[in-house]
Design an enzyme around this catalytic site. Structure first.
Site, PDB file in Angstrom:
ATOM      1  N   LYS A 151      -2.010 -59.372  62.579  1.00 50.04           N
ATOM      2  CA  LYS A 151      -2.336 -60.802  62.663  1.00 50.04           C
ATOM      3  C   LYS A 151      -1.942 -61.434  63.990  1.00 50.04           C
ATOM      4  CE  LYS A 151      -3.996 -60.044  58.781  1.00 50.04           C
ATOM      5  NZ  LYS A 151      -5.440 -59.860  58.621  1.00 50.04           N
ATOM      6  N   GLY A 199      -4.177 -62.207  52.757  1.00 45.27           N
ATOM      7  CA  GLY A 199      -4.260 -62.395  51.319  1.00 45.27           C
ATOM      8  C   GLY A 199      -3.054 -63.048  50.691  1.00 45.27           C
ATOM      9  N   LYS A 236       2.172 -73.570  62.370  1.00 46.73           N
ATOM     10  CA  LYS A 236       2.206 -74.916  61.789  1.00 46.73           C
ATOM     11  C   LYS A 236       1.524 -74.869  60.421  1.00 46.73           C
ATOM     12  CE  LYS A 236      -0.049 -79.341  62.821  1.00 46.73           C
ATOM     13  NZ  LYS A 236       0.964 -80.338  62.445  1.00 46.73           N
ATOM     14  N   ARG A 326     -15.071 -56.177  56.157  1.00 43.30           N
ATOM     15  CA  ARG A 326     -15.726 -55.477  55.042  1.00 43.30           C
ATOM     16  C   ARG A 326     -16.806 -56.381  54.456  1.00 43.30           C
ATOM     17  NH1 ARG A 326     -10.936 -57.942  52.783  1.00 43.30           N
ATOM     18  NH2 ARG A 326     -11.651 -59.603  51.403  1.00 43.30           N
ATOM     19  N   ARG A 372     -16.517 -65.838  39.309  1.00 41.76           N
ATOM     20  CA  ARG A 372     -15.975 -64.498  39.049  1.00 41.76           C
ATOM     21  C   ARG A 372     -15.500 -64.446  37.599  1.00 41.76           C
ATOM     22  NH1 ARG A 372     -12.520 -62.492  44.322  1.00 41.76           N
ATOM     23  NH2 ARG A 372     -13.901 -63.395  45.904  1.00 41.76           N
TER      24      ARG A 372
HETATM   25  C1  MV4 Z   1      -2.206 -71.031  55.954  1.00 41.88           C
HETATM   26  C2  MV4 Z   1      -2.222 -72.168  55.137  1.00 41.88           C
HETATM   27  C3  MV4 Z   1      -1.818 -73.366  55.687  1.00 41.88           C
HETATM   28  N1  MV4 Z   1      -1.383 -73.403  56.976  1.00 41.88           N
HETATM   29  N2  MV4 Z   1      -1.772 -71.119  57.217  1.00 41.88           N
HETATM   30  C4  MV4 Z   1      -3.295 -67.869  52.576  1.00 41.88           C
HETATM   31  C5  MV4 Z   1      -3.791 -66.473  52.694  1.00 41.88           C
HETATM   32  C6  MV4 Z   1      -3.910 -66.162  54.137  1.00 41.88           C
HETATM   33  N3  MV4 Z   1      -5.239 -65.712  54.403  1.00 41.88           N
HETATM   34  C7  MV4 Z   1      -3.584 -67.420  54.857  1.00 41.88           C
HETATM   35  N4  MV4 Z   1      -3.296 -68.424  53.877  1.00 41.88           N
HETATM   36  C8  MV4 Z   1      -2.973 -69.681  54.234  1.00 41.88           C
HETATM   37  N5  MV4 Z   1      -2.596 -69.835  55.511  1.00 41.88           N
HETATM   38  C9  MV4 Z   1      -1.359 -72.280  57.693  1.00 41.88           C
HETATM   39  N6  MV4 Z   1      -0.910 -72.325  58.942  1.00 41.88           N
HETATM   40  C10 MV4 Z   1      -2.649 -72.035  53.818  1.00 41.88           C
HETATM   41  C11 MV4 Z   1      -3.007 -70.782  53.364  1.00 41.88           C
HETATM   42  C12 MV4 Z   1      -3.401 -70.725  51.995  1.00 41.88           C
HETATM   43  C13 MV4 Z   1      -4.704 -70.416  51.634  1.00 41.88           C
HETATM   44  C14 MV4 Z   1      -5.665 -70.123  52.556  1.00 41.88           C
HETATM   45  C15 MV4 Z   1      -6.941 -69.809  52.168  1.00 41.88           C
HETATM   46  C16 MV4 Z   1      -7.262 -69.806  50.827  1.00 41.88           C
HETATM   47  C17 MV4 Z   1      -6.336 -70.082  49.902  1.00 41.88           C
HETATM   48  C18 MV4 Z   1      -5.037 -70.393  50.275  1.00 41.88           C
HETATM   49  C19 MV4 Z   1      -4.096 -70.690  49.305  1.00 41.88           C
HETATM   50  C20 MV4 Z   1      -2.833 -70.989  49.664  1.00 41.88           C
HETATM   51  C21 MV4 Z   1      -2.473 -71.000  51.015  1.00 41.88           C
END
Ligand code: MV4
Length: 533
Positions: A151, A199, A236, A326, A372
């Site tokens: 990442k 994830g 952030k 994917r 789903r």
């Molecule tokens: C974040 C975020 C808020 N701020 N990053 C969750 C999984 C991973 N792909 C990144 N994620 C998140 N990153 C920052 N800086 C909130 C999430 C997040 C989220 C993102 C996409 C879909 C669902 C989510 C559920 C909780 C938190």
């Protein structure tokens, strides 16, 4: 056939023509010549294996299925031209075994391997093993998988390519004082994330400096456990964003985007409903985020189908989160609004053919949604349920698509993912898509295993959801949608218990020959409790 007027809107924006069923029409040209691959091994199971087998057959390719001991009679095995046993039920000894999959490809004379999603789909070492065995890998270059899997490396590449990323640290954190210094620079609230993450694993929100140390410790140990790598970095924290992802397709020459999917409806990082397009995205914003996603793909030398995930805020700021290298579970909603078969394009690109789509033709039409359907019971906190599918009635009609890997008689075990099927609809607009989905959910009957069907019905009936007032925290704010209606006084339970007791007493009083069979009395019991949900 596909003049601008036919496509729904005249140049003055007036609706010239309304489509009631599918927008699927020849946006793509027919194959000019047979592909240079002939036989594809599908290193997966369930609905995605079946989806890939269908695409193979449409491209006149042979499909080889693989199966674990418990999948011997599965739909994907029956649909394939040939099937090879690869081991016992535990994934580590079957669907995750690189050696067994390569051996199966060899044994079957396959010349290509499609990984689907999950299992080995995003393992660069699997892509390399496939190519080392002289097989065509139906996926992106191993180097692109690797770059996006790290990442902080991905963030570095995105910054260089001018793709907006969430403000935060430029690399893995060093010691405690390094962490505190970077945290002060970013400001609170912030997030601790695993370098090897994705994830949602190894992630912590930190509200203030005093909580930083504990969050670093838990995130690091979670990351070590999940990915074998404890390194973490800071970002952030973005409050209440939408989760928007952009579908990408590249043949190595050209890289195009196929618009967005709105994936904000999720619970604990498991998506439950996806739609395309998103109410939050205008034509302009689609091109801005879309071209950021195209730059992201180009920055890692991407080829094939892939998805860039973004967070989108209220003020239309968007930030690249990660790229999924994917085909994704929710790819059908994009297929339905763009009229493109993404899996067939994957196969053609892997075979060295150019993409059959062009940016100028790509325009989303109508609205698609996917629910789903999982074997998880909302009534028991979404615990996975097991059992035999005793009865299945699949919804149908115009604009309704059912992508499933399970059938009547199948045993649902705890060995694999709980997703049973995807119910997908297309309609001319969002209101009609919701109506069509609700009707399809009313038609759907699955007996023998508990599912989340009732959750989907509550969600689609909800006014806030219907307005499109959603973000990634929507379901956290709406526990009423997750849990079935509570019956505080227990009146319903009492009524059911009394009715059942009376029924049983009556049956006991009847001569035994006239008594119902055990299974049918279970049926009656189930029907009664369903009716009272
Ligand atoms: C974040 C975020 C808020 N701020 N990053 C969750 C999984 C991973 N792909 C990144 N994620 C998140 N990153 C920052 N800086 C909130 C999430 C997040 C989220 C993102 C996409 C879909 C669902 C989510 C559920 C909780 C938190």
């Amino acid at each position: 056939m596909s003049s601008v007027r036919d496509q729904g809107e005249g140049e003055d924006g007036e609706v010239a023509f309304e489509r009631y069923t599918s927008p699927f029409e020849p946006q793509v040209r027919q194959p000019a010549a047979p592909l240079r691959i002939k036989r594809v091994l599908i290193a997966n199971r369930g609905e995605i294996a079946l989806r890939i087998i269908r695409a193979c057959h449409e491209e006149e390719l042979e499909a080889v299925a693989v199966y674990s001991a418990v999948d011997r009679g599965s739909a994907h095995v029956r649909a394939a031209d040939r099937a090879i046993a690869i081991g016992p039920a535990p994934p580590s000894e079957s669907y995750l075994s690189i050696d067994r999959l390569i051996a199966a490809a060899r044994e079957s004379g396959a010349d290509a391997v499609h990984p689907g999603y999950g299992f080995l789909a995003e393992r660069a070492d699997f892509a390399e093993a496939v190519e080392a065995a002289d097989l065509v890998w139906v996926g992106p270059p191993a180097a692109a998988i690797r770059a996006m899997g790290d990442k902080t490396e991905a963030r570095r590449r995105m910054r260089e390519a001018g793709v907006p990323i969430v403000p935060g640290g430029s690399g893995p954190l060093g010691d405690r004082s390094d962490a505190l210094r970077v945290a002060e620079e970013i400001g609170y609230p912030l997030m601790v994330k695993a370098v090897a993450g994705g994830g949602g694993k190894g992630m912590r929100v930190v509200g203030e400096a005093v909580a930083l140390e504990a969050a670093l410790d838990t995130a690091a140990s979670e990351a070590l456990k999940a990915f074998g790598d404890a390194s973490v970095y800071l970002e952030k924290f973005i409050l209440r964003p939408r989760h928007i992802e952009i579908q990408i397709l590249s043949d190595g020459e050209r890289t195009l985007h196929l618009g967005e999917r709105e994936c904000s409806i999720q619970r604990r990082h498991q998506k439950l409903v996806e739609e395309a397009p998103s109410l939050a995205i205008t034509t302009d914003l689609r091109e801005w985020i879309g071209s950021a996603a195209v730059s992201a793909a180009q920055a890692v030398g991407y080829r094939g189908a892939g998805t860039c995930e973004f967070l989108l805020t209220d003020d239309n700021s968007f930030y690249f989160l990660e790229m999924n290298t994917r085909i994704q579970v929710e790819h059908p909603v994009t297929e339905l609004v763009y009229g493109v078969d993404l899996v067939r394009e994957q196969l053609r690109i892997a075979a060295g053919e150019p993409m059959r789509i062009h940016a100028g033709w790509l325009k989303p039409r109508g609205w698609a949604m996917e629910c789903r359907i999982t074997s998880e019971d909302p009534a028991s906190g979404f615990l996975p349920s097991t059992g035999r599918i005793e009865y299945l009635k699949v919804p149908g009609g115009p604009g309704v698509r059912w992508d499933a890997g399970v059938d009547v008689g199948d045993e649902i075990t705890l060995h694999y993912d709980s997703m049973l099927a995807k119910l997908i609809v297309w309609a001319p607009d969002r209101t009609q898509a919701i109506r069509r989905m609700r009707q399809a959910l009313d038609e759907l009957v699955i007996a023998g295993v508990a599912t989340n069907q009732a959750f989907h019905r509550r969600l689609l009936a909800d006014a806030e959801y219907q307005r499109g007032d959603i973000d990634i925290q929507f379901l956290d704010r709406r526990p009423d949608l997750l849990e079935p209606r509570k019956d505080p006084g227990g009146i319903l339970d009492l009524a059911v218990a009394a009715a059942l007791a009376e029924d049983e007493a009556r049956q006991a009083a009847r001569p035994s020959a006239a008594r119902e069979e055990e299974s049918s009395s279970d049926w009656a019991r189930q029907a009664r409790s369903e009716a009272l949900r």
